[in-house]
Structures are given as C-alpha cells and as structure tokens.
Design a protein around this motif. Structure first.
Motif, PDB file in Angstrom:
ATOM      1  N   THR A   4      -8.331 -34.320   2.017  1.00 53.66           N
ATOM      2  CA  THR A   4      -8.852 -32.962   1.962  1.00 53.66           C
ATOM      3  C   THR A   4      -8.451 -32.167   3.206  1.00 53.66           C
ATOM      4  OG1 THR A   4     -10.709 -33.752   0.670  1.00 53.66           O
ATOM      5  CG2 THR A   4     -10.930 -31.578   1.662  1.00 53.66           C
ATOM      6  N   LEU A   5      -8.602 -32.778   4.375  1.00 55.20           N
ATOM      7  CA  LEU A   5      -8.257 -32.089   5.621  1.00 55.20           C
ATOM      8  C   LEU A   5      -6.762 -31.804   5.681  1.00 55.20           C
ATOM      9  CD1 LEU A   5      -9.218 -30.918   8.260  1.00 55.20           C
ATOM     10  CD2 LEU A   5      -9.018 -33.173   9.278  1.00 55.20           C
ATOM     11  N   ASP A   6      -5.938 -32.783   5.293  1.00 53.38           N
ATOM     12  CA  ASP A   6      -4.491 -32.572   5.280  1.00 53.38           C
ATOM     13  C   ASP A   6      -4.118 -31.455   4.319  1.00 53.38           C
ATOM     14  OD1 ASP A   6      -4.009 -34.526   7.172  1.00 53.38           O
ATOM     15  OD2 ASP A   6      -3.616 -36.094   5.683  1.00 53.38           O
ATOM     16  N   ASN A   7      -4.748 -31.424   3.145  1.00 54.73           N
ATOM     17  CA  ASN A   7      -4.466 -30.370   2.168  1.00 54.73           C
ATOM     18  C   ASN A   7      -4.867 -28.999   2.704  1.00 54.73           C
ATOM     19  OD1 ASN A   7      -3.504 -32.269   0.383  1.00 54.73           O
ATOM     20  ND2 ASN A   7      -5.428 -32.444  -0.739  1.00 54.73           N
ATOM     21  N   ALA A   8      -6.005 -28.936   3.378  1.00 59.95           N
ATOM     22  CA  ALA A   8      -6.471 -27.665   3.954  1.00 59.95           C
ATOM     23  C   ALA A   8      -5.506 -27.194   5.027  1.00 59.95           C
ATOM     24  CB  ALA A   8      -7.878 -27.823   4.519  1.00 59.95           C
ATOM     25  N   ARG A   9      -5.041 -28.115   5.869  1.00 59.00           N
ATOM     26  CA  ARG A   9      -4.087 -27.758   6.919  1.00 59.00           C
ATOM     27  C   ARG A   9      -2.795 -27.230   6.303  1.00 59.00           C
ATOM     28  NH1 ARG A   9      -5.506 -29.088  11.852  1.00 59.00           N
ATOM     29  NH2 ARG A   9      -3.412 -29.108  12.686  1.00 59.00           N
ATOM     30  N   ALA A  10      -2.313 -27.895   5.239  1.00 55.25           N
ATOM     31  CA  ALA A  10      -1.084 -27.466   4.574  1.00 55.25           C
ATOM     32  C   ALA A  10      -1.262 -26.084   3.955  1.00 55.25           C
ATOM     33  CB  ALA A  10      -0.679 -28.484   3.513  1.00 55.25           C
ATOM     34  N   THR A  11      -2.420 -25.837   3.351  1.00 58.02           N
ATOM     35  CA  THR A  11      -2.694 -24.537   2.731  1.00 58.02           C
ATOM     36  C   THR A  11      -2.664 -23.418   3.769  1.00 58.02           C
ATOM     37  OG1 THR A  11      -4.062 -25.584   1.041  1.00 58.02           O
ATOM     38  CG2 THR A  11      -4.390 -23.231   1.382  1.00 58.02           C
ATOM     39  N   LEU A  12      -3.165 -23.719   4.956  1.00 57.07           N
ATOM     40  CA  LEU A  12      -3.197 -22.723   6.035  1.00 57.07           C
ATOM     41  C   LEU A  12      -1.876 -22.650   6.806  1.00 57.07           C
ATOM     42  CD1 LEU A  12      -6.768 -23.469   7.413  1.00 57.07           C
ATOM     43  CD2 LEU A  12      -6.050 -21.480   6.079  1.00 57.07           C
ATOM     44  N   GLY A  13      -0.937 -23.515   6.444  1.00 55.06           N
ATOM     45  CA  GLY A  13       0.350 -23.516   7.129  1.00 55.06           C
ATOM     46  C   GLY A  13       0.314 -24.194   8.480  1.00 55.06           C
ATOM     47  N   LEU A  14      -0.685 -25.039   8.715  1.00 52.32           N
ATOM     48  CA  LEU A  14      -0.809 -25.748   9.982  1.00 52.32           C
ATOM     49  C   LEU A  14      -0.077 -27.086   9.895  1.00 52.32           C
ATOM     50  CD1 LEU A  14      -4.597 -25.127  10.636  1.00 52.32           C
ATOM     51  CD2 LEU A  14      -2.670 -23.940  11.671  1.00 52.32           C
ATOM     52  N   PRO A  15       0.469 -27.558  11.015  1.00 57.39           N
ATOM     53  CA  PRO A  15       1.161 -28.844  10.974  1.00 57.39           C
ATOM     54  C   PRO A  15       0.179 -29.994  10.757  1.00 57.39           C
ATOM     55  CG  PRO A  15       1.015 -28.054  13.230  1.00 57.39           C
ATOM     56  CD  PRO A  15       0.491 -26.956  12.343  1.00 57.39           C
ATOM     57  N   LYS A  16       0.678 -31.054  10.145  1.00 59.31           N
ATOM     58  CA  LYS A  16      -0.130 -32.250   9.936  1.00 59.31           C
ATOM     59  C   LYS A  16      -0.350 -32.933  11.280  1.00 59.31           C
ATOM     60  CE  LYS A  16      -0.344 -36.277   6.961  1.00 59.31           C
ATOM     61  NZ  LYS A  16       0.342 -37.034   5.909  1.00 59.31           N
ATOM     62  N   ARG A  17      -1.563 -33.327  11.546  1.00 59.58           N
ATOM     63  CA  ARG A  17      -1.875 -33.978  12.812  1.00 59.58           C
ATOM     64  C   ARG A  17      -1.566 -35.453  12.715  1.00 59.58           C
ATOM     65  NH1 ARG A  17      -7.239 -31.854  15.592  1.00 59.58           N
ATOM     66  NH2 ARG A  17      -5.891 -31.612  17.351  1.00 59.58           N
ATOM     67  N   SER A  18      -1.013 -35.985  13.776  1.00 59.11           N
ATOM     68  CA  SER A  18      -0.737 -37.412  13.804  1.00 59.11           C
ATOM     69  C   SER A  18      -1.563 -38.049  14.914  1.00 59.11           C
ATOM     70  CB  SER A  18       0.751 -37.657  14.044  1.00 59.11           C
ATOM     71  OG  SER A  18       1.130 -37.116  15.289  1.00 59.11           O
ATOM     72  N   LEU A  19      -1.753 -39.336  14.797  1.00 56.54           N
ATOM     73  CA  LEU A  19      -2.500 -40.065  15.817  1.00 56.54           C
ATOM     74  C   LEU A  19      -1.645 -40.203  17.070  1.00 56.54           C
ATOM     75  CD1 LEU A  19      -4.054 -42.881  13.624  1.00 56.54           C
ATOM     76  CD2 LEU A  19      -5.196 -40.870  14.543  1.00 56.54           C
ATOM     77  N   PRO A  20      -2.261 -40.163  18.246  1.00 58.93           N
ATOM     78  CA  PRO A  20      -1.489 -40.317  19.480  1.00 58.93           C
ATOM     79  C   PRO A  20      -0.904 -41.728  19.570  1.00 58.93           C
ATOM     80  CG  PRO A  20      -3.838 -40.198  19.966  1.00 58.93           C
ATOM     81  CD  PRO A  20      -3.676 -39.954  18.498  1.00 58.93           C
ATOM     82  N   SER A  21       0.253 -41.827  20.216  1.00 57.04           N
ATOM     83  CA  SER A  21       0.882 -43.130  20.410  1.00 57.04           C
ATOM     84  C   SER A  21       0.145 -43.905  21.495  1.00 57.04           C
ATOM     85  CB  SER A  21       2.345 -42.942  20.816  1.00 57.04           C
ATOM     86  OG  SER A  21       2.416 -42.408  22.130  1.00 57.04           O
ATOM     87  N   ALA A  22       0.457 -45.174  21.617  1.00 56.41           N
ATOM     88  CA  ALA A  22      -0.152 -46.006  22.659  1.00 56.41           C
ATOM     89  C   ALA A  22       0.198 -45.465  24.044  1.00 56.41           C
ATOM     90  CB  ALA A  22       0.312 -47.453  22.513  1.00 56.41           C
TER      91      ALA A  22
END
Length: 108
Positions: A5-23
């Motif tokens: 749901t959050l990813d879909n909302a971000r895509a709808t708003l044109g926001l980049p998909k958030r990724s988890l930080p690396s080690a």
C-alpha cells in the motif's frame, strides 16, 4: 505477503521507492549517532553532512558537503576511534578547509 500500500501510494504521488539502508550506511549512521550523543556540538555539525561509503579511498575525506568513509577501514577502528574520525572530518568543514583549498588538488 508484504503490504504494498505504501509503495503504491508513493508511486501514485510520483515519489521514489524507498529502500533499506545498506550495512555500510548503518555503520556510518551509528557512528554519527554516537558522536551526537557524546559530543552534541560536533554531532549537530555532522548532521548537515551526507555520509557516503566509498571503497576507493584509503580512510576518509570531505568536501564540505559530504564525508566519504572506507567502511573496511572504519571496521578496523574502535568505536571511540571511529567517532574521532568523524569528528576530525567535521572539523575540516567547520574550519572551512574545503573552501580554503584554492587551486590545490581536491583528491576527487
């Protein structure tokens, strides 16, 4: 099943998909948090700098906007030494060293 749901909302708003930080990013973030807790003045200065893992440099460097660290080198340090390394790079920025370099090679 993950909730998209959050990813879909971000895509709808044109926001980049958030990724988890690396080690590596987590390592640098932990060092900054420790600096902030043990030395609030230096830690607050460090909050304006982007921390970037970079395996092509030997130790660490800054240009006044970011601080690059070699994570392999940082992992050889004790916690106190790694906090000191970040504080050292922050002081380069606070004392305007990146801006006083003039025509000298910046190492990038």
């Amino acid at each position: 099943m993950p909730n998209n749901t959050l990813d879909n909302a971000r895509a709808t708003l044109g926001l980049p998909k958030r990724s988890l930080p690396s080690a590596d990013e987590l390592l640098l973030s932990r060092i900054r948090t420790q600096l902030l807790m043990t030395h609030p003045f230096y830690g607050s200065l460090s909050m304006r700098l982007k921390l970037i893992p970079d395996y092509t440099i030997e130790t660490a460097c800054t240009n006044g906007t970011y601080v690059k660290f070699n994570p392999d080198y940082v992992r050889t340090l004790t916690e106190r030494q790694s906090i000191g390394l970040l504080a050292h790079e922050v002081w380069h920025c606070a004392l305007l060293h990146p801006y006083r370099r003039g025509a000298r090679d910046n190492g990038d």
